[in-house]
Design an enzyme around this catalytic site. Sequence first.
Site, mmCIF file in Angstrom:
data_model
loop_
_atom_site.group_PDB
_atom_site.id
_atom_site.type_symbol
_atom_site.label_atom_id
_atom_site.label_comp_id
_atom_site.label_asym_id
_atom_site.label_seq_id
_atom_site.Cartn_x
_atom_site.Cartn_y
_atom_site.Cartn_z
ATOM 1 N N THR A 140 21.031 27.126 -41.514
ATOM 2 C CA THR A 140 22.245 27.852 -41.921
ATOM 3 C C THR A 140 23.009 27.084 -42.988
ATOM 4 O OG1 THR A 140 22.438 28.840 -39.710
ATOM 5 C CG2 THR A 140 24.403 28.864 -41.111
ATOM 6 N N TYR B 263 23.864 23.150 -22.307
ATOM 7 C CA TYR B 263 23.978 23.509 -23.718
ATOM 8 C C TYR B 263 25.200 24.388 -23.963
ATOM 9 C CZ TYR B 263 22.706 25.648 -28.221
ATOM 10 O OH TYR B 263 22.708 26.087 -29.521
ATOM 11 N N LYS C 217 28.932 23.494 -25.955
ATOM 12 C CA LYS C 217 29.424 24.344 -27.046
ATOM 13 C C LYS C 217 30.813 24.890 -26.717
ATOM 14 C CE LYS C 217 25.752 24.429 -29.797
ATOM 15 N NZ LYS C 217 25.793 23.948 -31.208
#
Length: 216
Positions: A14, A121, A125
Site C-alpha cells: 500500500t 492481531y 490493531k
Amino acid sequence: MNKVAMIAGSSGLTGGFLLKMLLEAPEYREVIAYVRKPTGIQHPKLREVVMDWEKLDALVPADDVFCCLGTTIKKAGSQEAFRRVDYEYPLHLAELQLEGGSQQFLLVSAIGADASSSIFYSRVKGELEDALQKLGYKSLHIFQPSFIAGPRKEKRVGERIGLAIFSFISPLFIGPLKKYAPIPAEHIARAMYRSAQKNIPGCTVSDSAETDALGR
C-alpha cells in the site's frame, strides 16, 4: 503546492502506491519518506530519511503523516516483535509528529481491529487505534481494510490462498458482508490521499467497503 507529506512504510504494498500518488500530487511540495535504507527512487519532491525505528527520537516537520507500517507475526518472529512494529513504532511516530506540528495522521489498520478482541492481531490493531485517538490530532483517519490485494515482493503463501478464495467468492459479499471482500492496495492508497485533502476534523474510521468506495 504548500504542504509537506511524511510517509512511513513506503516500501510495502500500500505504501508503494501511496508514495507514487503523493509525489504526483499538486498539493504537496515535498514528500518525506522514512526508510531503513535508501531505495534509489529519484524524484525532485522526494526526501528520504534513513532511520532506525528503535532509535527514533527526532522528527521531520510535516503537515500530513501517512502511516502504512505493518507486518505479520510470522515475519516479525514473535508476538513481541509484531507489537513493536504494529503498535509501538506507529504510536511513537504519531507522538513525535504531533509535537512537531503535524495536523493530520492517516493510518492503515485492519478489519476487526478491537482492543478487547481475543485475537492478538486484532487486539494490537485496536489498541493502536484507541491510543491514537487520545493524542489529539486535529484530523485522524483510520482505514480498516480486509484482505489487501496486489503484487507483493515477499511470498505469503497462506495469504495468497486466502485471497484467492475470497476473490473467488467476492460476488457473494453484498450488504453488511461487503466489508469483508478483498480490496486492492491501490484503492487504499488513493482513499488515504483523498481523505487527507478533505481536512475532516476529529477521528474518521472507514471500514474496508467505505475505503474501497473512496479509493476507486
